[in-house]
Scaffold this motif. Structure first.
Motif, PDB file in Angstrom:
ATOM      1  N   THR A  90      25.820   4.625  12.961  1.00  0.00           N
ATOM      2  CA  THR A  90      26.648   4.488  11.762  1.00  0.00           C
ATOM      3  C   THR A  90      27.639   5.634  11.663  1.00  0.00           C
ATOM      4  O   THR A  90      27.265   6.799  11.818  1.00  0.00           O
ATOM      5  N   ASP A  91      28.900   5.305  11.397  1.00  0.00           N
ATOM      6  CA  ASP A  91      29.943   6.324  11.268  1.00  0.00           C
ATOM      7  C   ASP A  91      29.547   7.347  10.207  1.00  0.00           C
ATOM      8  O   ASP A  91      29.210   6.988   9.073  1.00  0.00           O
ATOM      9  N   GLY A  92      29.598   8.625  10.569  1.00  0.00           N
ATOM     10  CA  GLY A  92      29.294   9.692   9.629  1.00  0.00           C
ATOM     11  C   GLY A  92      27.832  10.054   9.525  1.00  0.00           C
ATOM     12  O   GLY A  92      27.484  11.006   8.827  1.00  0.00           O
ATOM     13  N   ALA A  93      26.961   9.321  10.229  1.00  0.00           N
ATOM     14  CA  ALA A  93      25.518   9.578  10.156  1.00  0.00           C
ATOM     15  C   ALA A  93      25.002  10.123  11.479  1.00  0.00           C
ATOM     16  O   ALA A  93      25.498   9.775  12.550  1.00  0.00           O
ATOM     17  N   ARG A  94      23.976  10.946  11.396  1.00  0.00           N
ATOM     18  CA  ARG A  94      23.324  11.478  12.593  1.00  0.00           C
ATOM     19  C   ARG A  94      22.089  10.673  12.986  1.00  0.00           C
ATOM     20  O   ARG A  94      21.638  10.774  14.125  1.00  0.00           O
ATOM     21  N   THR A  95      21.532   9.897  12.072  1.00  0.00           N
ATOM     22  CA  THR A  95      20.384   9.076  12.433  1.00  0.00           C
ATOM     23  C   THR A  95      20.855   7.864  13.221  1.00  0.00           C
ATOM     24  O   THR A  95      21.852   7.233  12.881  1.00  0.00           O
ATOM     25  N   ALA A  96      20.134   7.557  14.288  1.00  0.00           N
ATOM     26  CA  ALA A  96      20.422   6.403  15.122  1.00  0.00           C
ATOM     27  C   ALA A  96      19.171   5.560  15.230  1.00  0.00           C
ATOM     28  O   ALA A  96      18.059   6.091  15.332  1.00  0.00           O
ATOM     29  N   THR A  97      19.323   4.242  15.202  1.00  0.00           N
ATOM     30  CA  THR A  97      18.199   3.337  15.347  1.00  0.00           C
ATOM     31  C   THR A  97      18.220   2.752  16.746  1.00  0.00           C
ATOM     32  O   THR A  97      19.151   2.029  17.109  1.00  0.00           O
ATOM     33  N   LEU A  98      17.208   3.075  17.550  1.00  0.00           N
ATOM     34  CA  LEU A  98      17.096   2.604  18.919  1.00  0.00           C
ATOM     35  C   LEU A  98      15.973   1.575  19.017  1.00  0.00           C
ATOM     36  O   LEU A  98      14.978   1.666  18.301  1.00  0.00           O
ATOM     37  N   THR A  99      16.142   0.602  19.896  1.00  0.00           N
ATOM     38  CA  THR A  99      15.098  -0.383  20.121  1.00  0.00           C
ATOM     39  C   THR A  99      14.190   0.088  21.240  1.00  0.00           C
ATOM     40  O   THR A  99      14.655   0.464  22.318  1.00  0.00           O
ATOM     41  N   GLY A 100      12.883   0.087  20.964  1.00  0.00           N
ATOM     42  CA  GLY A 100      11.921   0.563  21.946  1.00  0.00           C
ATOM     43  C   GLY A 100      10.634  -0.228  21.876  1.00  0.00           C
ATOM     44  O   GLY A 100      10.600  -1.334  21.316  1.00  0.00           O
ATOM     45  N   PRO A 101       9.555   0.310  22.414  1.00  0.00           N
ATOM     46  CA  PRO A 101       8.270  -0.387  22.394  1.00  0.00           C
ATOM     47  C   PRO A 101       7.818  -0.692  20.962  1.00  0.00           C
ATOM     48  O   PRO A 101       8.062   0.086  20.041  1.00  0.00           O
ATOM     49  N   ALA A 102       7.161  -1.820  20.793  1.00  0.00           N
ATOM     50  CA  ALA A 102       6.694  -2.227  19.472  1.00  0.00           C
ATOM     51  C   ALA A 102       5.576  -1.296  18.992  1.00  0.00           C
ATOM     52  O   ALA A 102       4.736  -0.849  19.774  1.00  0.00           O
ATOM     53  N   ARG A 103       5.613  -0.993  17.694  1.00  0.00           N
ATOM     54  CA  ARG A 103       4.577  -0.201  17.037  1.00  0.00           C
ATOM     55  C   ARG A 103       4.182  -0.876  15.738  1.00  0.00           C
ATOM     56  O   ARG A 103       4.982  -1.612  15.152  1.00  0.00           O
ATOM     57  N   THR A 104       2.986  -0.616  15.282  1.00  0.00           N
ATOM     58  CA  THR A 104       2.531  -1.142  13.995  1.00  0.00           C
ATOM     59  C   THR A 104       2.074   0.008  13.112  1.00  0.00           C
ATOM     60  O   THR A 104       1.287   0.850  13.544  1.00  0.00           O
ATOM     61  N   PHE A 105       2.600   0.038  11.894  1.00  0.00           N
ATOM     62  CA  PHE A 105       2.210   1.050  10.915  1.00  0.00           C
ATOM     63  C   PHE A 105       1.418   0.361   9.804  1.00  0.00           C
ATOM     64  O   PHE A 105       1.847  -0.657   9.274  1.00  0.00           O
ATOM     65  N   ALA A 106       0.275   0.934   9.468  1.00  0.00           N
ATOM     66  CA  ALA A 106      -0.590   0.330   8.459  1.00  0.00           C
ATOM     67  C   ALA A 106      -1.335   1.416   7.711  1.00  0.00           C
ATOM     68  O   ALA A 106      -1.443   2.561   8.167  1.00  0.00           O
ATOM     69  N   GLU A 107      -1.857   1.063   6.536  1.00  0.00           N
ATOM     70  CA  GLU A 107      -2.646   1.974   5.715  1.00  0.00           C
ATOM     71  C   GLU A 107      -3.679   1.126   4.978  1.00  0.00           C
ATOM     72  O   GLU A 107      -3.575   0.893   3.771  1.00  0.00           O
TER      73      GLU A 107
END
Length: 359
Positions: A90-107
């Motif tokens: 995103t223009d002006g942002a330092r965070t980048a979203t990359l596609t990688g191995p699938a992960r699952t987050f749960a609680e």
């Protein structure tokens, strides 16, 4: 009300009863069960800003990668030879979203939500600009991280949830592990736990800021991080995003949720238009994993926004989930104690969302 897990410090039943009695009415009135009626989202990967998966229309052939541009906000999208999204910048942002191995987050102790995602959110050394894919700094950075399984922002964030194992640096400083929100509020009132626990309180060491100020930890706040302190830990101390010593001094990410929301850092994905119920953003499908989301929860804070979290993505039931540090569950959580951690629908946090920023 507190919803404390077994791994949290145990306090006497009498103290808890007194505190809950003082704050229970406010919580019950504010946090009613949310209404249903949310459209199912089947894609849990990187979104293109329209709520749909990016398609193969920009594929340029076998073995090639294709760049395209999208708006609202302005951003560059990289697709592989199969037409699937590989990364979003995103223009002006330092965070980048990359596609990688699938992960699952749960609680499972506090929610039925599970977020299964191929999104990996990382911090680039410079803000993105149109055409940056041709610059050496980006080529070097992307070559290092495109297939990396090194901890990203999501990994950092989940290392402070209940039961998380402690991690120590070479000097023996505990920099990750089960975190509290803050110490108990023994003075009574509507707040069960005290705010104002920053990342250096968790660490238990003084932190020198770039403006010359030094953050001094309080012993009572050891292993504690409030909502903005948590984001400063994840983005700042762990990912090395610059940090301000307060909302008013230095450059980088401010101290409080209100300071972050109103700062010039990053890109306003959902611009703040006001704090009233009518100012709730309607276009949440523009949010991406890693975005900061800001809320107006408490009338006592006047015009200030008073809570911040980070978008994780869509859970397996199609709800857009965020993670934050909250007093009701005493620390970082995607749980539903005190209000479901959903940005869609008509639940407590969905109705109190007011803006979002991409750092």
């Amino acid at each position: 009300m507190a919803g404390k897990k077994k791994s949290r410090p145990v306090v006497s039943g009498l103290v808890v009863l007194v505190l809950v009695a003082a704050s229970g009415y406010l919580t019950v009135e504010l946090r009613k069960e949310e209404e249903q009626g949310v459209t199912q989202i089947t894609n849990v990967g990187v979104l293109d800003g329209s709520g749909r998966s990016a398609g193969p229309s920009d594929d340029k052939g076998e073995g090639e990668q294709a760049w395209s541009r999208l708006q609202n906000p302005a951003r560059s999208v990289l697709r592989g030879s199969d037409g699937q999204v590989s990364a979003v910048f995103t223009d002006g942002a330092r965070t980048a979203t990359l596609t990688g191995p699938a992960r699952t987050f749960a609680e499972p102790s506090s929610t039925n939500s599970e977020i299964s995602t191929t999104d990996w959110v990382r911090l680039m050394p410079e803000p993105w600009t149109k055409g940056a894919e041709k610059q050496k700094w980006f080529k070097d950075w992307y070559a290092e991280y495109k297939d990396s399984k090194e901890d990203d922002l999501f990994a950092f964030a989940t290392q402070y949830q209940a039961g998380a194992q402690q991690k120590k640096d070479a000097d023996g400083i505990v920099y990750a592990g089960d975190a509290n929100f803050g110490p108990l509020n023994t003075a009574g009132g509507a707040d069960l736990r005290l705010e104002q626990s920053d990342f250096y309180d968790y660490l238990g060491i003084p932190y020198p800021f770039r403006d010359g100020a030094t953050g001094t930890p309080e012993a009572a706040r050891a292993r504690s991080i409030d909502c903005s302190g948590y984001m400063r830990m994840v983005f700042g101390y762990r990912a090395r995003y610059p940090l301000m010593s307060s909302d008013d001094s230095g450059d980088g990410l401010p101290r409080t949720a209100n300071g972050m929301a109103r700062s010039k850092e990053g890109v306003d994905v959902l611009p703040l238009t006001g704090i009233a119920a009518k100012d709730r953003p309607s276009n949440i499908d523009q949010l991406q994993p890693g975005d900061l989301v800001f809320f107006k929860l408490d009338t006592r804070t006047g015009q200030r926004l008073d809570h911040v979290g980070m978008v994780l993505g869509y859970d397996t039931e199609g709800h857009l989930i965020f993670i934050s540090s909250r007093e009701e569950i005493n620390g970082p959580t995607i749980g539903d104690v005190g209000g479901a951690s959903r940005l869609d629908g008509n639940g407590y946090y969905a109705k109190t969302l007011r803006s979002a920023k991409r750092l």
